[in-house]
Design a protein around this motif. Structure first.
Motif, short mmCIF file in Angstrom:
data_model
loop_
_atom_site.label_atom_id
_atom_site.label_comp_id
_atom_site.label_asym_id
_atom_site.label_seq_id
_atom_site.Cartn_x
_atom_site.Cartn_y
_atom_site.Cartn_z
N ALA A 1 0.83 -1.21 0.00
CA ALA A 1 0.00 0.00 0.00
C ALA A 1 0.86 1.26 0.00
O ALA A 1 0.57 2.21 -0.74
N LEU A 2 1.92 1.26 0.80
CA LEU A 2 2.80 2.43 0.87
C LEU A 2 3.50 2.66 -0.47
O LEU A 2 3.61 3.80 -0.92
N ILE A 3 3.96 1.60 -1.09
CA ILE A 3 4.62 1.73 -2.40
C ILE A 3 3.62 2.22 -3.44
O ILE A 3 3.91 3.12 -4.23
N LYS A 4 2.42 1.65 -3.42
CA LYS A 4 1.38 2.04 -4.38
C LYS A 4 1.03 3.53 -4.27
O LYS A 4 0.75 4.18 -5.26
N CYS A 5 1.09 4.06 -3.05
CA CYS A 5 0.79 5.48 -2.82
C CYS A 5 2.03 6.36 -2.86
O CYS A 5 1.97 7.53 -2.48
N ASN A 6 3.15 5.78 -3.30
CA ASN A 6 4.41 6.51 -3.39
C ASN A 6 4.81 7.10 -2.04
O ASN A 6 5.25 8.25 -1.95
N ARG A 7 4.65 6.30 -0.97
CA ARG A 7 5.00 6.74 0.38
C ARG A 7 6.13 5.88 0.93
O ARG A 7 6.09 5.40 2.06
N MET A 8 7.18 5.71 0.12
CA MET A 8 8.35 4.96 0.57
C MET A 8 9.03 5.65 1.75
O MET A 8 9.81 5.02 2.46
N ASP A 9 8.71 6.93 1.96
CA ASP A 9 9.26 7.65 3.11
C ASP A 9 8.78 7.06 4.44
O ASP A 9 9.35 7.33 5.48
N LEU A 10 7.76 6.22 4.38
CA LEU A 10 7.21 5.60 5.59
C LEU A 10 7.73 4.18 5.80
O LEU A 10 7.26 3.46 6.68
N ILE A 11 8.70 3.79 4.96
CA ILE A 11 9.34 2.48 5.09
C ILE A 11 10.80 2.73 5.47
O ILE A 11 11.53 3.36 4.72
N GLY A 12 11.21 2.26 6.62
CA GLY A 12 12.60 2.46 7.02
C GLY A 12 12.77 2.47 8.52
O GLY A 12 11.88 2.09 9.28
N ASN A 13 13.93 2.97 8.92
CA ASN A 13 14.31 2.94 10.34
C ASN A 13 14.14 4.28 11.02
O ASN A 13 14.30 4.37 12.24
N LYS A 14 13.83 5.32 10.27
CA LYS A 14 13.76 6.64 10.91
C LYS A 14 12.41 6.83 11.61
O LYS A 14 11.45 6.12 11.34
N GLU A 15 12.40 7.80 12.51
CA GLU A 15 11.20 8.10 13.27
C GLU A 15 10.04 8.44 12.32
O GLU A 15 10.22 9.15 11.33
N LEU B 1 6.18 3.73 9.24
CA LEU B 1 5.19 2.76 9.68
C LEU B 1 5.77 1.35 9.79
O LEU B 1 5.39 0.59 10.67
N ILE B 2 6.64 1.01 8.85
CA ILE B 2 7.28 -0.30 8.90
C ILE B 2 8.78 -0.15 8.74
O ILE B 2 9.26 0.80 8.13
N ASN B 3 9.49 -1.09 9.30
CA ASN B 3 10.94 -1.07 9.32
C ASN B 3 11.48 -1.91 8.17
O ASN B 3 11.06 -3.05 8.00
N ASP B 4 12.40 -1.37 7.40
CA ASP B 4 12.95 -2.15 6.29
C ASP B 4 13.76 -3.33 6.77
O ASP B 4 13.85 -4.35 6.11
N LYS B 5 14.35 -3.26 7.95
CA LYS B 5 15.09 -4.40 8.51
C LYS B 5 14.13 -5.49 8.94
O LYS B 5 14.45 -6.66 8.89
N TYR B 6 12.95 -5.12 9.37
CA TYR B 6 11.97 -6.09 9.85
C TYR B 6 11.61 -7.07 8.75
O TYR B 6 11.41 -8.24 9.01
N GLU B 7 11.57 -6.59 7.52
CA GLU B 7 11.20 -7.45 6.40
C GLU B 7 12.12 -8.67 6.35
O GLU B 7 11.66 -9.80 6.22
N LYS B 8 13.42 -8.45 6.47
CA LYS B 8 14.38 -9.55 6.39
C LYS B 8 14.13 -10.54 7.53
O LYS B 8 14.12 -11.73 7.34
N LYS B 9 13.92 -10.02 8.72
CA LYS B 9 13.67 -10.87 9.88
C LYS B 9 12.36 -11.63 9.70
O LYS B 9 12.29 -12.83 9.97
N TYR B 10 11.32 -10.94 9.25
CA TYR B 10 10.00 -11.54 9.11
C TYR B 10 10.00 -12.61 8.02
O TYR B 10 9.41 -13.66 8.17
N LYS B 11 10.69 -12.36 6.94
CA LYS B 11 10.71 -13.29 5.81
C LYS B 11 11.33 -14.65 6.17
O LYS B 11 11.06 -15.63 5.54
N LYS B 12 12.19 -14.69 7.20
CA LYS B 12 12.85 -15.94 7.59
C LYS B 12 11.84 -16.95 8.14
O LYS B 12 12.07 -18.13 8.07
N TYR B 13 10.78 -16.48 8.74
CA TYR B 13 9.85 -17.39 9.42
C TYR B 13 8.84 -17.90 8.48
O TYR B 13 8.13 -17.91 7.86
#
Length: 174
Positions: free
Chosen positions: A145-159, A162-174
């Motif tokens: 949804a964030l990518i579709k709305c061009n809101r990549m600024d809300l994906i990452g580690n900064k304050e 909404l979602i953490n880009d590092k979390y994806e790697k951790k989440y994908k392992k399970y």
């Protein structure tokens, strides 16, 4: 004051349903500012009365008038106000309501204006996931949804993300 003092036994359920004025007007609800005033006064009175009572908001996804943009606005509001709703109601048409009329016609019956209506199950799932952006199983839908709305600024580690880009790697392992 009366409510806080005598009629709440720990949690008060309230139904703002949304916070974006675009959606609230379609719901026939007052603006977000009125809800914010209520919340502030509720917690102020709790503090003054030395009580520890909470508000439990009832929220709705995919109501007529709500696009992914409005769902993102709601997610950002929830993050900013440190709210993590456990339950979210997806809009479903019910007989004899203006909202149902808008759902089926795509027109506001009071203004005759066109109203956006999310009807695809996938978009409805994205709107719902945004409201619970912090739930691990919602990660992929929120990111999409964030990518579709061009809101990549809300994906990452900064304050404010909404979602953490590092979390994806951790989440994908399970």
């Amino acid at each position: 004051k009366e409510l806080v003092k005598h009629h709440v036994s720990g949690q008060l359920k309230v139904a703002p349903e949304h916070i974006d004025d675009n959606v609230l007007v379609r719901m026939g609800k007052p603006s977000r500012e009125l809800y914010d005033q209520f919340v502030n006064k509720y917690y102020k009175l709790n503090h003054e009365m030395n009580k520890n009572q909470f508000l439990v908001p009832y929220l709705m996804s995919s109501h007529p008038g709500s696009t992914l943009k409005e769902a993102i606005n709601l997610a950002l509001y929830l993050k900013k106000t440190n709210q993590r709703p456990e339950q979210v109601q997806d809009f479903y048409p019910t007989p004899a309501t203006a909202s149902t009329c808008m759902y089926y016609t795509g027109i506001d019956p009071f203004t005759n204006e066109k109203v956006y209506v999310a009807k695809s199950p996938h978009e409805k799932a994205m709107q719902r996931a945004l409201i619970q952006y912090y739930v691990p199983s919602n990660y992929d839908l929120v990111k999409e949804a964030l990518i579709k709305c061009n809101r990549m600024d809300l994906i990452g580690n900064k304050e404010g993300c909404l979602i953490n880009d590092k979390y994806e790697k951790k989440y994908k392992k399970y």
